[in-house]
Design a protein around this motif. Structure first.
Motif, PDB file in Angstrom:
ATOM      1  N   PHE A  81      44.911  37.068  25.379  1.00  0.00           N
ATOM      2  CA  PHE A  81      43.597  36.412  25.322  1.00  0.00           C
ATOM      3  C   PHE A  81      43.121  35.860  26.665  1.00  0.00           C
ATOM      4  O   PHE A  81      42.020  35.316  26.747  1.00  0.00           O
ATOM      5  CB  PHE A  81      43.624  35.261  24.307  1.00  0.00           C
ATOM      6  N   LEU A  82      43.929  35.991  27.735  1.00  0.00           N
ATOM      7  CA  LEU A  82      43.603  35.327  28.993  1.00  0.00           C
ATOM      8  C   LEU A  82      43.820  36.269  30.173  1.00  0.00           C
ATOM      9  O   LEU A  82      44.852  36.922  30.263  1.00  0.00           O
ATOM     10  CB  LEU A  82      44.475  34.078  29.164  1.00  0.00           C
ATOM     11  N   TYR A  83      42.818  36.339  31.075  1.00  0.00           N
ATOM     12  CA  TYR A  83      42.994  37.088  32.320  1.00  0.00           C
ATOM     13  C   TYR A  83      42.213  36.402  33.429  1.00  0.00           C
ATOM     14  O   TYR A  83      41.294  35.616  33.176  1.00  0.00           O
ATOM     15  CB  TYR A  83      42.555  38.547  32.164  1.00  0.00           C
ATOM     16  N   SER A  84      42.596  36.691  34.662  1.00  0.00           N
ATOM     17  CA  SER A  84      41.955  36.075  35.818  1.00  0.00           C
ATOM     18  C   SER A  84      41.636  37.136  36.863  1.00  0.00           C
ATOM     19  O   SER A  84      42.224  38.216  36.874  1.00  0.00           O
ATOM     20  CB  SER A  84      42.859  34.998  36.429  1.00  0.00           C
ATOM     21  N   LYS A  85      40.677  36.792  37.757  1.00  0.00           N
ATOM     22  CA  LYS A  85      40.329  37.634  38.888  1.00  0.00           C
ATOM     23  C   LYS A  85      40.350  36.778  40.146  1.00  0.00           C
ATOM     24  O   LYS A  85      39.826  35.672  40.152  1.00  0.00           O
ATOM     25  CB  LYS A  85      38.930  38.247  38.723  1.00  0.00           C
ATOM     26  N   LEU A  86      40.954  37.312  41.202  1.00  0.00           N
ATOM     27  CA  LEU A  86      40.984  36.644  42.501  1.00  0.00           C
ATOM     28  C   LEU A  86      40.175  37.484  43.484  1.00  0.00           C
ATOM     29  O   LEU A  86      40.414  38.695  43.614  1.00  0.00           O
ATOM     30  CB  LEU A  86      42.424  36.486  42.994  1.00  0.00           C
ATOM     31  N   PHE A  87      39.208  36.858  44.173  1.00  0.00           N
ATOM     32  CA  PHE A  87      38.351  37.560  45.115  1.00  0.00           C
ATOM     33  C   PHE A  87      38.649  37.097  46.549  1.00  0.00           C
ATOM     34  O   PHE A  87      38.661  35.897  46.821  1.00  0.00           O
ATOM     35  CB  PHE A  87      36.866  37.278  44.835  1.00  0.00           C
ATOM     36  N   ILE A  88      38.886  38.048  47.449  1.00  0.00           N
ATOM     37  CA  ILE A  88      38.974  37.770  48.880  1.00  0.00           C
ATOM     38  C   ILE A  88      38.109  38.813  49.579  1.00  0.00           C
ATOM     39  O   ILE A  88      38.388  40.011  49.496  1.00  0.00           O
ATOM     40  CB  ILE A  88      40.422  37.829  49.392  1.00  0.00           C
TER      41      ILE A  88
END
Length: 212
Positions: A81-88
């Motif tokens: 149910f949970l995901y993340s995105k990291l932007f650089i």
């Protein structure tokens, strides 16, 4: 392509290895568009895992304002149910920017998202520009529920220059609010707070219009 008997496109490989639910590896691969070969690669790898813990994407490009750029995205699955995105991101005209997203969606009664991004521009405005956006809904015990919306950013045109995906490139107003709702068969009680800020007319700052 699943069209039979004449697919619009297909891959042809001299040798193929398949590990079910793990990966596919092909050698001497030619991509055909109809009957025309348009691309060759000595090998082709594709993951067959139903879930990927990590996914990484690079997006190079160019625009008139920011110059050449490379945007990177790291997507992480933290559970069902949970995901993340990291932007650089790096822009030749403006410098280094970064941020992230966090998404949770268990069901219609338990969901939320949070996004944040910041960049200190080297050229153009030479200002620090940022945005923090979010929304959520959570059912509580009994007939109660909590809902919230978070929308703050440095200036109305931030989305036009740095947002990854946003249908509204210019943000004329910011709407923030939170509410606690309790429902009975013949009664609904709601305790809420909200605030609306609007463009000051210069597309650089916001001013408060109303609060309740």
């Amino acid at each position: 392509c699943n069209l039979d008997p004449k697919p619009h496109y297909h891959f042809h490989a001299s040798r193929l290895k398949v590990a079910p639910k793990r990966h596919l590896l092909a050698y001497n691969v030619v991509f055909y568009l109809g009957r025309v070969p348009v691309l060759y690669t000595p090998f082709l790898y594709k993951s067959l895992k139903p879930k990927h813990f990590l996914r990484f994407k690079l997006q190079p490009g160019y625009d008139r304002r920011n110059g050449g750029f490379v945007k990177s995205t790291l997507l992480t699955e933290h559970g069902p149910f949970l995901y993340s995105k990291l932007f650089i991101d790096y822009y030749t005209g403006q410098g280094l920017g970064g941020g992230g997203e966090l998404h949770r969606r268990k069901d219609v009664d338990s969901r939320g998202a949070l996004f944040g991004y910041r960049i200190k521009e080297n050229q153009s405005t030479k200002r620090e520009r940022w945005a923090v956006l979010g929304d959520g809904y959570q059912a509580l015990l009994g007939s109660a529920a909590f809902q919230a919306r978070l929308q703050i950013q440095s200036d109305p045109t931030f989305n036009n220059d740095y947002a990854r995906s946003n249908a509204f490139r210019v943000t004329p107003e910011l709407v923030n609010g939170a509410a606690l709702v309790y429902r009975l068969p013949s009664l609904t009680a709601r305790l809420s707070a909200s605030r609306v800020d609007v463009d000051a007319g210069n597309r650089v700052t916001f001013i408060k219009r109303e609060e309740s």
